[in-house]
Design a protein around this motif. Structure first.
Motif, PDB file in Angstrom:
ATOM      1  N   TYR A  22     -33.259  41.628  58.013  1.00 39.67           N
ATOM      2  CA  TYR A  22     -33.154  40.196  58.296  1.00 39.67           C
ATOM      3  C   TYR A  22     -33.508  39.870  59.746  1.00 39.67           C
ATOM      4  O   TYR A  22     -33.151  38.816  60.244  1.00 39.67           O
ATOM      5  CB  TYR A  22     -31.742  39.712  57.978  1.00 39.67           C
ATOM      6  N   PRO A  25     -36.455  36.389  59.477  1.00 34.95           N
ATOM      7  CA  PRO A  25     -36.341  35.744  58.160  1.00 34.95           C
ATOM      8  C   PRO A  25     -37.544  34.878  57.793  1.00 34.95           C
ATOM      9  O   PRO A  25     -37.762  34.599  56.625  1.00 34.95           O
ATOM     10  CB  PRO A  25     -35.079  34.899  58.269  1.00 34.95           C
ATOM     11  N   PHE A  28     -39.911  36.005  54.937  1.00 35.26           N
ATOM     12  CA  PHE A  28     -39.616  35.802  53.519  1.00 35.26           C
ATOM     13  C   PHE A  28     -40.370  34.611  52.950  1.00 35.26           C
ATOM     14  O   PHE A  28     -40.648  34.544  51.767  1.00 35.26           O
ATOM     15  CB  PHE A  28     -38.115  35.616  53.297  1.00 35.26           C
ATOM     16  N   ARG A  29     -40.676  33.641  53.799  1.00 33.11           N
ATOM     17  CA  ARG A  29     -41.391  32.447  53.346  1.00 33.11           C
ATOM     18  C   ARG A  29     -42.892  32.548  53.588  1.00 33.11           C
ATOM     19  O   ARG A  29     -43.641  31.675  53.182  1.00 33.11           O
ATOM     20  CB  ARG A  29     -40.826  31.215  54.056  1.00 33.11           C
TER      21      ARG A  29
END
Length: 137
Positions: A22, A25, A28-29
């Motif tokens: 993480y 982050p 992730f998109r």
């Protein structure tokens, strides 16, 4: 479907425990990289494997040797104005086959299936399978 459920459970348990998972982050998109980046053998394997680099170098030498030998043979026959005999034709074929094989082997270390070939291959997959074929009758 049970196998997919089990793999999903494993990934749900294992991925959160991965170090620095993480840290960024926004990844992730992010959109997935194109096929040319993900499946590029040259960048992911050849760039870091000395054995494969040696194979590609030897393939380049063999290709050059085959093409140069074929050219010298053809030029020598043309300069001597002698017809191409069976032995010379066989030697010429062998030299060209060596060049082709070396080129084919060295291409295996790069990206092989671009988007166009991938889509063309997907179109060949049948959408409906006959039951007799699936049951082996």
């Amino acid at each position: 479907e049970k196998l997919l459920v089990e793999v999903g459970k494993f990934l749900d348990n294992a991925l959160p425990r991965m170090p620095r998972r993480y840290a960024r982050p926004e990844l992730f998109r992010a959109p997935c990289p194109p096929r040319e980046v993900v499946l590029d053998r040259r960048a992911q394997h050849l760039a870091i494997c000395p054995d494969s680099q040696a194979v590609v170098r030897r393939c380049a030498r063999a290709r050059t040797l085959g093409l140069a030998g074929a050219a010298v043979l053809v030029l020598a026959k043309a300069a001597a104005r002698s017809p191409m005999g069976a032995r010379s034709a066989l030697l010429l074929g062998g030299l060209l086959a060596l060049a082709k094989a070396a080129d084919g082997l060295s291409r295996e270390f790069g990206f092989r299936r671009d988007r166009q070939r991938h889509v063309r291959g997907l179109r060949k997959i049948q959408k409906v399978f006959p039951d007799a074929w699936l049951l082996g009758r």
